[in-house]
Write a protein that holds these residues in place. Structure first.
Motif, short mmCIF file in Angstrom:
data_model
loop_
_atom_site.label_atom_id
_atom_site.label_comp_id
_atom_site.label_asym_id
_atom_site.label_seq_id
_atom_site.Cartn_x
_atom_site.Cartn_y
_atom_site.Cartn_z
N ALA A 166 0.90 -1.24 -0.01
CA ALA A 166 0.20 0.03 0.06
C ALA A 166 0.84 1.39 -0.05
CB ALA A 166 -0.87 -0.05 1.15
N HIS A 167 2.06 0.96 0.79
CA HIS A 167 3.07 2.27 0.65
C HIS A 167 3.41 2.61 -0.66
CE1 HIS A 167 6.65 4.43 1.68
NE2 HIS A 167 6.22 4.95 2.71
N ALA A 168 3.85 1.52 -1.40
CA ALA A 168 4.35 1.69 -2.81
C ALA A 168 3.40 2.30 -3.75
CB ALA A 168 4.65 0.41 -3.20
N VAL A 169 1.96 1.83 -3.53
CA VAL A 169 1.08 2.51 -4.25
C VAL A 169 0.94 4.03 -4.08
CG1 VAL A 169 -1.42 2.30 -4.84
CG2 VAL A 169 -0.08 0.36 -4.56
N ALA A 170 0.68 4.25 -2.84
CA ALA A 170 0.76 5.57 -2.22
C ALA A 170 1.87 6.58 -2.92
CB ALA A 170 0.39 5.94 -0.87
N ASP A 171 2.84 6.13 -2.67
CA ASP A 171 4.04 6.69 -3.05
C ASP A 171 4.29 6.88 -4.66
OD1 ASP A 171 6.68 7.72 -2.35
OD2 ASP A 171 7.58 6.33 -3.40
N GLU A 172 3.69 5.89 -5.41
CA GLU A 172 3.51 6.13 -6.67
C GLU A 172 2.97 7.42 -7.09
OE1 GLU A 172 2.16 3.59 -10.70
OE2 GLU A 172 2.08 2.52 -8.71
N HIS A 173 1.60 7.61 -6.29
CA HIS A 173 0.80 8.80 -6.68
C HIS A 173 1.04 9.86 -5.80
CE1 HIS A 173 -1.52 6.06 -9.44
NE2 HIS A 173 -1.52 5.16 -8.62
N ASP A 174 2.24 9.94 -5.02
CA ASP A 174 2.56 11.18 -4.55
C ASP A 174 1.54 11.40 -3.33
OD1 ASP A 174 4.87 11.71 -6.28
OD2 ASP A 174 3.67 12.81 -7.50
N ASP A 175 1.26 10.50 -2.68
CA ASP A 175 0.27 10.51 -1.59
C ASP A 175 0.93 10.52 -0.14
OD1 ASP A 175 -1.68 10.54 0.43
OD2 ASP A 175 -2.58 8.85 -0.58
N CYS A 176 1.64 11.46 0.15
CA CYS A 176 2.72 11.69 1.39
C CYS A 176 1.60 11.58 2.67
CB CYS A 176 3.33 12.86 1.37
SG CYS A 176 2.45 14.35 1.28
N ALA A 177 0.68 11.94 2.69
CA ALA A 177 0.06 11.70 4.08
C ALA A 177 -0.38 10.02 4.26
CB ALA A 177 -1.48 12.52 3.94
N THR A 178 -0.71 9.25 3.17
CA THR A 178 -0.71 8.02 3.45
C THR A 178 0.49 7.17 3.57
OG1 THR A 178 -2.77 8.06 1.95
CG2 THR A 178 -1.53 5.73 2.11
N THR A 179 1.52 7.63 2.76
CA THR A 179 2.50 6.93 3.14
C THR A 179 3.33 7.14 4.56
OG1 THR A 179 4.16 8.99 2.17
CG2 THR A 179 3.58 7.01 0.80
N SER A 180 3.07 8.37 5.09
CA SER A 180 3.38 8.73 6.32
C SER A 180 2.74 7.95 7.52
CB SER A 180 3.04 10.16 6.79
OG SER A 180 3.63 10.47 7.94
N LEU A 181 1.55 7.82 7.16
CA LEU A 181 0.66 6.77 8.01
C LEU A 181 1.08 5.50 8.29
CD1 LEU A 181 -2.27 6.96 9.70
CD2 LEU A 181 -3.38 6.15 7.77
N LEU A 182 1.47 4.89 6.88
CA LEU A 182 1.47 3.60 6.79
C LEU A 182 3.18 3.20 7.38
CD1 LEU A 182 0.37 2.96 3.18
CD2 LEU A 182 -0.46 2.02 5.16
#
Length: 213
Positions: free
Chosen positions: A171-187
């Motif tokens: 999930a982190h990799a998917v969020a990072d691919e779309h520049d979703d820093c809030a999700t990556t930080s949470l994960l």
């Protein structure tokens, strides 16, 4: 003695006389003057049940991120139930230590579920809807055995936490691919706490060698 007639409002339509009530006339006037509720709604809400929370992510990004979060959330719920199962059915000489450790870990796991689900909703996606939905997505298997030895419980939870970590990383990799820093930080926080649980479970289940190490 002649009766005085009470004046009545009448209206003629051809040869037929109709009587109008002041109350009814007032209601009819108010009804015609009131705006329609449907017409006062925004166009996108009229007759629609879409859960389209405003977001600056592209629709395909929302779908990809929320789908990845669903899998992580399904594994999280499955791990929570199994950790509680083993907490309730713990036995043996280390009962108190293991029982309390699993209770602490289950609370930590459960606390993450709402954050994962709400993260998907914040960006305009959807999340899990049922136990069946969890069962379809989770890679963590149930353990309905009548009895499981304490050390086997801990070893199984080690592997299940590692399974959760993998889904969180995906999930982190998917969020990072779309520049979703809030999700990556949470994960990242959830990955760290899952690795800590894995460490504790591994050490608690490990049989020391002759030197006590």
């Amino acid at each position: 003695m002649a009766r005085t007639a009470t004046p009545r409002s009448t209206a003629k339509s051809g040869s037929r006389v109709t009587r109008s009530s002041p109350v009814a006339s007032g209601k009819a006037a108010a009804k015609s003057a009131a705006p329609s509720k449907a017409s006062s709604l925004p166009a996108r809400d009229a007759g629609s049940n879409r859960l389209d929370t405003p977001s600056d992510f592209a629709p395909e990004a929302v779908l990809a991120i929320s789908d990845a979060l669903k899998v992580a959330l399904a594994d999280t719920f499955a791990l929570y139930v199994k950790t509680k199962n083993f907490h309730w059915h713990m036995s043996g000489s280390h009962f108190r230590d293991y029982h309390l450790m699993l209770d602490e870990q289950s609370e930590q796991i459960y606390a993450s579920t709402d954050e994962l689900a709400e993260r998907a909703r914040k960006i305009g996606g959807t999340t899990l809807r049922s136990i069946g939905h969890i069962a379809r997505l989770s890679a963590i298997k149930d353990n309905d055995a009548e009895y499981v030895a304490p050390e086997d419980m801990l070893r199984e939870l080690v592997n299940d936490n590692k399974t959760l970590i993998r889904s969180l990383r995906k999930a982190h990799a998917v969020a990072d691919e779309h520049d979703d820093c809030a999700t990556t930080s949470l994960l990242e926080n959830f990955i760290d706490t899952a690795e800590r649980r894995t460490w504790f479970l591994f050490e608690a289940a490990r049989t020391p060698d002759r030197d006590g190490r």
